[in-house]
Enzyme design. Structure first.
Site, PDB file in Angstrom:
ATOM      1  N   LYS A 195       0.869  -1.318  -0.016  1.00  0.00           N
ATOM      2  CA  LYS A 195      -0.296   0.200  -0.098  1.00  0.00           C
ATOM      3  C   LYS A 195       0.717   1.212  -0.065  1.00  0.00           C
ATOM      4  CE  LYS A 195      -2.278  -0.667   3.885  1.00  0.00           C
ATOM      5  NZ  LYS A 195      -1.454  -2.173   4.020  1.00  0.00           N
ATOM      6  N   GLU A 219       2.970   6.370  10.387  1.00  0.00           N
ATOM      7  CA  GLU A 219       3.752   5.189  10.348  1.00  0.00           C
ATOM      8  C   GLU A 219       5.143   5.371  10.442  1.00  0.00           C
ATOM      9  OE1 GLU A 219       2.830   0.626   9.241  1.00  0.00           O
ATOM     10  OE2 GLU A 219       2.639   1.952   7.640  1.00  0.00           O
ATOM     11  N   ARG A 228      12.673   5.396   0.538  1.00  0.00           N
ATOM     12  CA  ARG A 228      11.741   4.169  -0.508  1.00  0.00           C
ATOM     13  C   ARG A 228      11.650   4.982  -1.763  1.00  0.00           C
ATOM     14  NH1 ARG A 228       7.268   1.385   3.015  1.00  0.00           N
ATOM     15  NH2 ARG A 228       7.048   0.175   0.895  1.00  0.00           N
ATOM     16  N   GLN A 340      -6.053  -0.454   6.144  1.00  0.00           N
ATOM     17  CA  GLN A 340      -5.937  -1.953   6.440  1.00  0.00           C
ATOM     18  C   GLN A 340      -7.138  -2.723   6.229  1.00  0.00           C
ATOM     19  OE1 GLN A 340      -4.003  -2.812  10.243  1.00  0.00           O
ATOM     20  NE2 GLN A 340      -2.048  -2.190   9.523  1.00  0.00           N
ATOM     21  N   ARG A 359     -11.676  -2.620   7.328  1.00  0.00           N
ATOM     22  CA  ARG A 359     -11.512  -2.989   8.769  1.00  0.00           C
ATOM     23  C   ARG A 359     -12.257  -2.024   9.476  1.00  0.00           C
ATOM     24  NH1 ARG A 359      -5.665  -3.727  11.844  1.00  0.00           N
ATOM     25  NH2 ARG A 359      -6.460  -3.739  13.935  1.00  0.00           N
ATOM     26  N   GLN A 395     -16.800   2.556  -7.309  1.00  0.00           N
ATOM     27  CA  GLN A 395     -16.375   3.753  -7.928  1.00  0.00           C
ATOM     28  C   GLN A 395     -17.742   4.564  -8.324  1.00  0.00           C
ATOM     29  OE1 GLN A 395     -13.818   5.955 -11.731  1.00  0.00           O
ATOM     30  NE2 GLN A 395     -14.152   3.695 -11.779  1.00  0.00           N
ATOM     31  N   ARG A 396     -17.818   5.756  -7.612  1.00  0.00           N
ATOM     32  CA  ARG A 396     -19.146   6.079  -7.464  1.00  0.00           C
ATOM     33  C   ARG A 396     -19.644   6.678  -8.910  1.00  0.00           C
ATOM     34  NH1 ARG A 396     -21.104   7.590  -2.693  1.00  0.00           N
ATOM     35  NH2 ARG A 396     -19.190   7.996  -1.860  1.00  0.00           N
TER      36      ARG A 396
END
Length: 424
Positions: A195, A219, A228, A340, A359, A395-396
């Site tokens: 993600k 995080e 990264r 998550q 979640r 997808q609206r």
């Protein structure tokens, strides 16, 4: 300004002159600072709610013996006769609301200063957000104006153009039309599914196309995020940052990548933990840097904190996703919110995620304009391979479907299927 006497007089006078305005006002009695004006406004509302016409006679009758407390009929007549026109009524309402908000925010700040604490700070932020949300008068466009705006959308787009911001991935853009301003996009997956790496790729590609990205992380540190992004940009194995075993080509590619990234309009933040803090930070960044095409990424939902008390975690999550959706609409920016998935996905034979796996709250699905899941077969089979699926389950304003991409895990880079492995 804490008290705008002229605006309050104008509003009350306009209501007494044109009683039809009583059905249009969005003001509440507590918005008025002057107790006399508050009492008169309460009487006007009662008359209007009863179905009687609002005028000097009906309002005076409603006030009864209290008419002396508000200054008598003479004061009310004086306010009414001071109004040459009611054409500015809506604007003067705004001035009354602004003064009210200024008073209440000052009071909240003073309460915090008297007994500062972490709990008091949370309460202060919650109160500031509540008063910021006080409704302002908005003139709805007419049907004709809306039809004119919609008719402009009939014009063909220029080559390679789209209605939203390009993700940099052809098949994703074909399904979504790009990331749309005002939309809340949920990007979900199990831990270590990719993600954050995908969000960083989206951020990088948006910056490379001339856009601006604000990446809020709860995080990781800024330094970890930059490493990264640099690995993906330079094509360098991320594990080498721990061992410092860079080859000459690694160093050369990293230095070239650093030169390019230094030109990006990329803003990293690791100090916002609640939606009010995020809102304040985004408004400040957009205004300070005069951003015109900002893409917002929040990593990730379950680490956010909600001011105030909520009986259940799902209600807390729901309140936050709703606030973030309203924020995207308010700022007219796309917000990509990482989330998550629950462990229930692990218990099925087919582990491709579904909307029900989001979640802790069904509100995530309800508030989102787009929901995308990342899924890798090798994540469960422990086999080698670099194919990953982006499953667009909601997808609206468009279709749903799956997009296959390549994920070079060692360097954290996502590629279109047609792309060769090369430095971006």
């Amino acid at each position: 300004m804490m008290y705008n006497k002229e605006a309050e007089v104008s509003v009350i006078g306009s209501l007494l002159v044109d009683g039809m305005l009583a059905g249009e006002t969005i003001l509440l009695p507590e918005y008025f600072y002057d107790g006399r004006h508050r009492m008169i406004f309460q009487a006007i509302r009662k008359v209007d709610e009863s179905g009687a016409p609002v005028d000097m006679v009906t309002v005076t009758t409603e006030l009864g013996e209290k008419v002396r407390e508000v200054g008598g009929v003479s004061y009310m007549t004086e306010m009414a006769t001071s109004i040459p026109t009611t054409v500015d009524f809506k604007h003067h309402q705004l001035l009354v609301i602004d003064a009210y908000r200024n008073r209440k925010t000052r009071e909240a700040a003073q309460r915090y200063m008297q007994k500062p604490s972490e709990e008091a700070l949370d309460l202060l932020l919650e109160e500031l957000e509540k008063y910021r949300q006080v409704k302002r008068v908005i003139e709805d466009p007419s049907l004709y104006d809306t039809l004119i705006e919609v008719s402009k959308e009939l014009e063909p787009l220029e080559d390679d153009a789209m209605t939203g911001y390009s993700t940099g991935y052809d098949e994703v853009d074909q399904i979504t039309g790009g990331v749309q301003p005002g939309d809340l996009v949920i990007l979900a997956g199990r831990p270590s599914m990719g993600k954050t790496a995908f969000a960083l790729n989206l951020a990088a590609r948006h910056c490379e196309s001339g856009g601006e990205t604000i990446f809020l992380t709860l995080e990781m540190t800024q330094k970890a995020l930059v490493r990264r992004m640099l690995s993906a940009k330079a094509g360098v194995d991320g594990h080498k940052w721990k061992l410092r075993t860079f080859s000459e080509s690694d160093l050369r590619n990293c230095l070239d990548a650093i030169g390019e990234m230094s030109q990006w309009k990329l803003y990293l933040c690791e100090q916002a933990y609640t939606v009010p803090e995020i809102r304040a930070h985004l408004r400040q960044m957009i205004r300070k840097h005069q951003l015109t095409r900002p893409l917002i990424v929040i990593d990730y939902l379950q680490l956010l904190e909600a001011p105030g008390y909520h009986e259940r975690r799902d209600l807390e999550i729901g309140a936050m996703t709703r606030s973030i959706k309203l924020l995207a609409k308010e700022l007219d920016v796309p917000i990509i919110l990482l989330s998550q998935l629950s462990r229930s996905v692990e218990q099925r034979k087919d582990k491709r995620p579904m909307l029900s796996d989001l979640r802790e709250s069904g509100n995530i699905e309800q508030d989102a304009d787009v929901v995308g899941f990342l899924y890798r077969e090798d994540y469960y089979s422990r086999s080698t391979g670099n194919e990953i699926e982006l499953i667009i389950s909601k997808q609206r304003n468009g279709p749903v479907g799956d997009v296959k991409l390549y994920f070079d895990k060692e360097i954290g880079r996502f590629r279109n299927r047609r792309e060769r492995l090369q430095v971006l």
